[in-house]
Design a protein around this motif. Structure first.
Motif, mmCIF file in Angstrom:
data_model
loop_
_atom_site.group_PDB
_atom_site.id
_atom_site.type_symbol
_atom_site.label_atom_id
_atom_site.label_comp_id
_atom_site.label_asym_id
_atom_site.label_seq_id
_atom_site.Cartn_x
_atom_site.Cartn_y
_atom_site.Cartn_z
ATOM 1 N N ILE A 91 0.863 -1.181 0.000
ATOM 2 C CA ILE A 91 0.000 0.000 0.000
ATOM 3 C C ILE A 91 0.895 1.225 0.000
ATOM 4 C CG2 ILE A 91 -0.252 0.134 2.505
ATOM 5 C CD1 ILE A 91 -3.357 0.718 1.604
ATOM 6 N N CYS A 92 0.418 2.289 -0.565
ATOM 7 C CA CYS A 92 1.167 3.543 -0.570
ATOM 8 C C CYS A 92 0.395 4.544 0.282
ATOM 9 C CB CYS A 92 1.336 4.058 -2.001
ATOM 10 S SG CYS A 92 2.397 5.514 -2.088
ATOM 11 N N ASN A 93 1.017 4.971 1.375
ATOM 12 C CA ASN A 93 0.407 5.941 2.279
ATOM 13 C C ASN A 93 1.108 7.284 2.141
ATOM 14 O OD1 ASN A 93 -1.335 4.040 3.432
ATOM 15 N ND2 ASN A 93 0.160 3.467 4.982
ATOM 16 N N VAL A 94 0.394 8.357 2.449
ATOM 17 C CA VAL A 94 1.006 9.673 2.495
ATOM 18 C C VAL A 94 1.270 9.998 3.963
ATOM 19 C CG1 VAL A 94 0.753 12.118 1.947
ATOM 20 C CG2 VAL A 94 -0.159 10.392 0.382
ATOM 21 N N VAL A 95 2.560 10.205 4.293
ATOM 22 C CA VAL A 95 2.979 10.512 5.657
ATOM 23 C C VAL A 95 3.826 11.773 5.592
ATOM 24 C CG1 VAL A 95 4.250 9.707 7.677
ATOM 25 C CG2 VAL A 95 2.996 8.067 6.266
ATOM 26 N N GLN A 96 3.425 12.804 6.328
ATOM 27 C CA GLN A 96 4.142 14.089 6.349
ATOM 28 C C GLN A 96 4.410 14.586 4.929
ATOM 29 O OE1 GLN A 96 7.580 13.222 8.735
ATOM 30 N NE2 GLN A 96 6.440 13.355 10.650
ATOM 31 N N SER A 97 3.381 14.578 4.096
ATOM 32 C CA SER A 97 3.421 15.058 2.708
ATOM 33 C C SER A 97 4.336 14.239 1.790
ATOM 34 C CB SER A 97 3.845 16.530 2.651
ATOM 35 O OG SER A 97 2.964 17.308 3.411
ATOM 36 N N ARG A 98 4.726 13.044 2.229
ATOM 37 C CA ARG A 98 5.546 12.159 1.389
ATOM 38 C C ARG A 98 4.826 10.837 1.211
ATOM 39 N NH1 ARG A 98 11.073 11.870 4.404
ATOM 40 N NH2 ARG A 98 10.965 9.847 3.398
ATOM 41 N N ARG A 99 4.966 10.274 0.009
ATOM 42 C CA ARG A 99 4.383 8.961 -0.260
ATOM 43 C C ARG A 99 5.337 7.883 0.257
ATOM 44 N NH1 ARG A 99 0.266 8.254 -3.517
ATOM 45 N NH2 ARG A 99 -0.622 10.030 -4.598
ATOM 46 N N ILE A 100 4.796 6.950 1.021
ATOM 47 C CA ILE A 100 5.580 5.857 1.570
ATOM 48 C C ILE A 100 4.931 4.545 1.137
ATOM 49 C CG2 ILE A 100 6.455 4.750 3.666
ATOM 50 C CD1 ILE A 100 7.585 7.534 3.354
ATOM 51 N N VAL A 101 5.674 3.739 0.385
ATOM 52 C CA VAL A 101 5.203 2.414 -0.006
ATOM 53 C C VAL A 101 5.521 1.460 1.145
ATOM 54 C CG1 VAL A 101 5.479 0.507 -1.634
ATOM 55 C CG2 VAL A 101 5.565 2.876 -2.451
ATOM 56 N N ILE A 102 4.513 0.727 1.592
ATOM 57 C CA ILE A 102 4.698 -0.253 2.654
ATOM 58 C C ILE A 102 4.435 -1.630 2.064
ATOM 59 C CG2 ILE A 102 3.947 -1.048 4.918
ATOM 60 C CD1 ILE A 102 3.097 1.945 5.381
ATOM 61 N N ILE A 103 5.450 -2.474 2.117
ATOM 62 C CA ILE A 103 5.334 -3.831 1.585
ATOM 63 C C ILE A 103 4.791 -4.731 2.687
ATOM 64 C CG2 ILE A 103 6.598 -5.797 0.635
ATOM 65 C CD1 ILE A 103 8.593 -3.719 -0.542
ATOM 66 N N LEU A 104 3.647 -5.350 2.419
ATOM 67 C CA LEU A 104 2.969 -6.186 3.395
ATOM 68 C C LEU A 104 3.212 -7.676 3.162
ATOM 69 C CD1 LEU A 104 -0.389 -4.218 3.323
ATOM 70 C CD2 LEU A 104 1.455 -3.999 4.999
ATOM 71 N N SER A 105 3.480 -8.051 1.921
ATOM 72 C CA SER A 105 3.738 -9.448 1.589
ATOM 73 C C SER A 105 4.717 -9.491 0.429
ATOM 74 C CB SER A 105 2.431 -10.158 1.208
ATOM 75 O OG SER A 105 2.678 -11.498 0.845
ATOM 76 N N ILE A 106 5.746 -10.322 0.561
ATOM 77 C CA ILE A 106 6.811 -10.365 -0.434
ATOM 78 C C ILE A 106 7.351 -11.785 -0.531
ATOM 79 C CG2 ILE A 106 8.626 -9.774 1.209
ATOM 80 C CD1 ILE A 106 9.862 -7.957 -0.949
ATOM 81 N N GLU A 107 7.747 -12.180 -1.726
ATOM 82 C CA GLU A 107 8.362 -13.495 -1.926
ATOM 83 C C GLU A 107 9.667 -13.304 -2.684
ATOM 84 O OE1 GLU A 107 7.575 -17.531 -4.514
ATOM 85 O OE2 GLU A 107 5.829 -16.462 -3.739
ATOM 86 N N VAL A 108 10.747 -13.855 -2.136
ATOM 87 C CA VAL A 108 12.057 -13.758 -2.769
ATOM 88 C C VAL A 108 12.138 -14.814 -3.869
ATOM 89 C CG1 VAL A 108 14.555 -13.899 -2.398
ATOM 90 C CG2 VAL A 108 13.084 -12.911 -0.632
ATOM 91 N N LYS A 109 12.593 -14.386 -5.050
ATOM 92 C CA LYS A 109 12.702 -15.276 -6.212
ATOM 93 C C LYS A 109 14.162 -15.625 -6.464
ATOM 94 C CE LYS A 109 8.347 -15.015 -7.433
ATOM 95 N NZ LYS A 109 7.496 -16.188 -7.457
ATOM 96 N N GLY A 110 14.695 -16.582 -5.733
ATOM 97 C CA GLY A 110 16.071 -17.031 -5.949
ATOM 98 C C GLY A 110 17.101 -16.220 -5.191
ATOM 99 N N THR A 111 18.353 -16.418 -5.555
ATOM 100 C CA THR A 111 19.468 -15.763 -4.881
ATOM 101 C C THR A 111 19.732 -14.393 -5.505
ATOM 102 O OG1 THR A 111 21.023 -16.845 -6.363
ATOM 103 C CG2 THR A 111 20.563 -17.957 -4.278
ATOM 104 N N PRO A 112 20.466 -13.533 -4.808
ATOM 105 C CA PRO A 112 20.733 -12.186 -5.346
ATOM 106 C C PRO A 112 21.461 -12.227 -6.686
ATOM 107 C CG PRO A 112 21.363 -12.310 -3.038
ATOM 108 C CD PRO A 112 21.033 -13.711 -3.479
ATOM 109 N N MET A 113 21.157 -11.258 -7.527
ATOM 110 C CA MET A 113 21.865 -11.087 -8.795
ATOM 111 C C MET A 113 23.229 -10.470 -8.492
ATOM 112 S SD MET A 113 19.429 -12.125 -10.776
ATOM 113 C CE MET A 113 20.074 -11.718 -12.366
#
Length: 120
Positions: A91-113
């Motif tokens: 979700i993207c919230n506006v906090v103190q006039s700035r947009r903040i993306v908050i990741i609520l669910s994430i899945e890692v796809k393999g090892t780092p590039m």
């Protein structure tokens, strides 16, 4: 590298950042690359540790906060710089006039590039 770059959702960063609805409302998920992770302190001291990510869709990037219940994937090194991830809920919230993306669910796809993909 080419295969993983092809999996990245083009336009994901703009869509996540400007569509205030978040992916949960649309049922859509986004594949992006994490190009930086930083542990940040909190002002009130009650929230515990937080992580700020910089996510990229190869053309654009933005900052995002990882929900605290997801801290373990960073602490266990499963999520690291240059990983390809699928953001399943955010979700993207506006906090103190700035947009903040908050990741609520994430899945890692393999090892780092080995490096950042594209030139965001």
């Amino acid at each position: 590298l080419v295969k993983m770059a092809a999996a990245i959702t083009q336009g994901a960063v703009r869509e996540i950042y400007w569509n205030n609805t978040g992916s949960a409302d649309t049922g859509k998920s986004y594949v992006v690359q994490v190009i930086d992770i930083k542990k940040i302190g909190t002002n009130n001291g009650t929230s515990g540790e937080r992580y700020r990510l910089v996510i990229s869709d190869t053309s654009f990037f933005c900052q995002a906060m990882l929900a605290t219940q997801l801290n373990e994937i960073v602490n266990s090194k499963k999520l690291d710089k240059f990983c390809i991830v699928e953001i399943k809920d955010c979700i993207c919230n506006v906090v103190q006039s700035r947009r903040i993306v908050i990741i609520l669910s994430i899945e890692v796809k393999g090892t780092p590039m080995a490096q950042m993909i594209g030139k965001p």
